[in-house]
Design an enzyme around this catalytic site. Structure first.
Site, PDB file in Angstrom:
ATOM      1  CD  GLU A   1      -2.432   1.258   2.769  1.00  0.00           C
ATOM      2  OE1 GLU A   1      -3.413   2.003   2.911  1.00  0.00           O
ATOM      3  OE2 GLU A   1      -1.968   0.553   3.689  1.00  0.00           O
TER       4      GLU A   1
ATOM      5  CE  LYS B   1      -8.654   1.662   3.171  1.00  0.00           C
ATOM      6  NZ  LYS B   1      -7.669   2.045   4.205  1.00  0.00           N
TER       7      LYS B   1
ATOM      8  CB  CYS C   1      -5.158  -0.691   4.485  1.00  0.00           C
ATOM      9  SG  CYS C   1      -4.554  -0.443   6.173  1.00  0.00           S
TER      10      CYS C   1
END
Length: 531
Positions: free
Chosen positions: A288, A352, A405
């Site tokens: 990430e 995301k 994440c």
């Protein structure tokens, strides 16, 4: 056991809540990296006896008793979450001069808030409390409902759900493919509470029989599903995936002057020759936000990637993406993952969807910023969330399902389109939390998403743990925490039959209904009638 149970039931006041706090803290030992399976048996046995003690005081009104059991559950939850989540404060010490003031809020405030859900669990159980086996069903019902609620209230944070304590090894993970995390949680609380029957004897024989049946089903189904995976291990196409684990200190990543060196370190690990006799990697995966600048505004960086990649290789890398709605408008930043081919062209991207509060955006931003509350990630206005999840298409037609994440901790956020994917991709940066239980807990929860979906999982983390996981949750190969290296891993493109999320939720609610019916039809204690 009966004498011990009696002494615990008679505890009152501060000693009662101190023991509840301690019981919750002991339960956190069932979580990674400790994985002490028996810890939650101790925790819930003590909690049941403490609840019994509250039920033995019928002279107080029902409102007082309900408040008492709520506070008892809150104390238990505060101990559990404080012991299991203290490491969150480490992220605030990366830039201590700016964020150290918020340390009490992260270390004490979040556990105090999450403990409200456990207070709700014991309050619901208290409404149905009786003696014997039925009270354990009431407690299981309460915790199952509260943990499900915790997965979406206030954006949700199902981290360290009780069910994870019953799923520490692949043979113990397979039940989640059928009944989901929260179905496992409900049944786990019931089983973890069973030793309490030794303290009161009532319902002991029936309870032990139920416990043996549930444990045999849990481990038996796990063994069966694992054997099925082993039988299919030789099938499917193998892709070589290179996991890049750079182990970069978070404070270093925040320094603008070091960005070029950081980028080159990633490239060096990516271009290193494979072990003698091994095939070169087909896919290279970076963690990430591994690209330390806006990639679309840096053609030289894309050219360097093209130099490093050999023909046919693909780089999948976490990066910050910027978007302008119109000329002159303020930029919108996204936490994204890119697919880049051997010509340095960006072939696909996914943003995301579920952002981290206070890490990537500030809830109630206008109000809280007046009080000096800022993001941990220093971007003007923070990150923006994608409206929908996009699949990552690779040049050869394969598809990855991206979870960036902590998106990997939300089982309900994986849509039915996951079945169109070759594998799940989880990229993360757990370096914020240092060498604490946090990265190990995150890794365990990500593994469960592979089991639930029946798909392999590719995981790349800045500091670890990076791994390729089979659809049964077994580790094909991995890089240990804080191991700066790369690992070339063969990914078998096989899947396992799995239930849909909607079906798993249906099974969970059926289990909840059964527990509720057992509890409500047997209630004869904890009288809430007006005196």
């Amino acid at each position: 056991m009966e004498r011990l149970a009696g002494r615990i039931m008679l505890l009152w006041g501060a000693r009662r809540h101190a023991l509840a706090f301690a019981a919750g803290a002991v339960g956190a030992l069932a979580l990674p990296p400790f994985g002490i399976f028996g810890a939650l048996f101790i925790s819930f046995t003590l909690l049941v006896w403490l609840m019994d003690g509250q039920a033995s005081h019928p002279e107080s009104g029902w409102v007082v008793r309900l408040r008492s059991v709520f506070l008892l559950g809150w104390s238990f939850g505060f101990g559990y979450f404080l012991a299991g989540l203290w490491w969150l404060g480490n992220a605030l010490l990366v830039e201590a001069d700016q964020f150290a003031w918020a340390l009490p809020l992260a270390v004490l405030g979040l556990p105090a808030f999450l403990a409200l859900f456990f207070g709700l669990a014991t309050a619901l159980a208290g409404l149905l409390w009786s003696d014997g086996l039925a009270r354990l069903a009431a407690l299981a019902f309460g915790f199952g409902f509260a943990e499900w609620l915790r997965s979406f209230v206030a954006t949700g944070f199902p981290w360290n759900a009780i069910g994870y304590g019953a799923m520490q090894a692949p043979i113990m993970m397979q039940s989640s493919a059928v009944i989901g995390l929260f179905g496992v949680t409900t049944l786990a609380v019931f089983v973890f509470s069973l030793p309490a029957l030794f303290g009161t004897r009532r319902g002991l024989a029936a309870g032990m029989a139920c416990g043996i049946v549930l444990l045999c089903a849990h481990f038996g189904y796990g063994a069966y599903r694992l054997s099925t995976t082993t039988a299919d291990a030789g099938e499917g196409t193998q892709t070589i995936v290179r996991l890049v684990q750079p182990v970069l200190d978070q404070s270093r990543k925040l320094q603008n002057s070091d960005r070029a060196a950081i980028f080159e370190e990633h490239l060096a690990l990516s271009s290193a020759a494979p072990a003698e006799g091994d095939r070169r990697p087909d896919i290279i995966v970076w963690p990430e936000t591994s690209v330390p600048f806006i990639l679309t505004e840096n053609q030289d960086a894309l050219a360097r990637i093209a130099e490093v990649l050999e023909e046919g290789q693909v780089l999948v890398a976490g990066a910050v993406r910027v978007e302008y709605s119109s000329p002159g408008s303020p930029p919108r930043y996204y936490n994204s993952v890119y697919v880049i081919d051997d010509r340095g062209e960006i072939r696909g991207a996914a943003d995301k969807v579920h952002l981290t509060p206070f890490g990537e955006y500030v809830p109630f931003e206008d109000w809280l910023r007046d009080w000096g509350v800022e993001n941990l990630v220093a971007l003007p206005g923070g990150f923006s969330a994608a409206a929908t999840r996009s699949l990552l298409s690779l040049p050869d037609g394969r598809t990855l399902y991206p979870l960036i994440c902590y998106e990997a901790i939300f089982p309900h956020e994986i849509g039915d389109d996951v079945g169109l994917s070759t594998a799940i991709l989880n990229i993360t940066n757990d370096a914020w939390f240092g060498d604490t239980p946090g990265p190990y807990q995150h890794f365990q929860q990500a593994r469960l998403r592979a089991v639930e979906t029946g798909l392999p999982l590719i995981r790349s983390a800045n500091s670890g743990i990076s791994a390729v996981i089979t659809p049964a949750g077994t580790i094909v190969d991995s890089l240990s925490f804080n191991q700066k290296a790369f690992r070339d891993v063969g990914l078998k493109e096989v899947s396992m039959p799995s239930w849909s999320d909607a079906e798993r939720q249906t099974h969970f609610w059926l289990i909840e209904m059964i527990m509720f019916l057992i509890a409500v039809t047997s209630r004869n204690g904890f009288n809430f009638r007006r005196n």
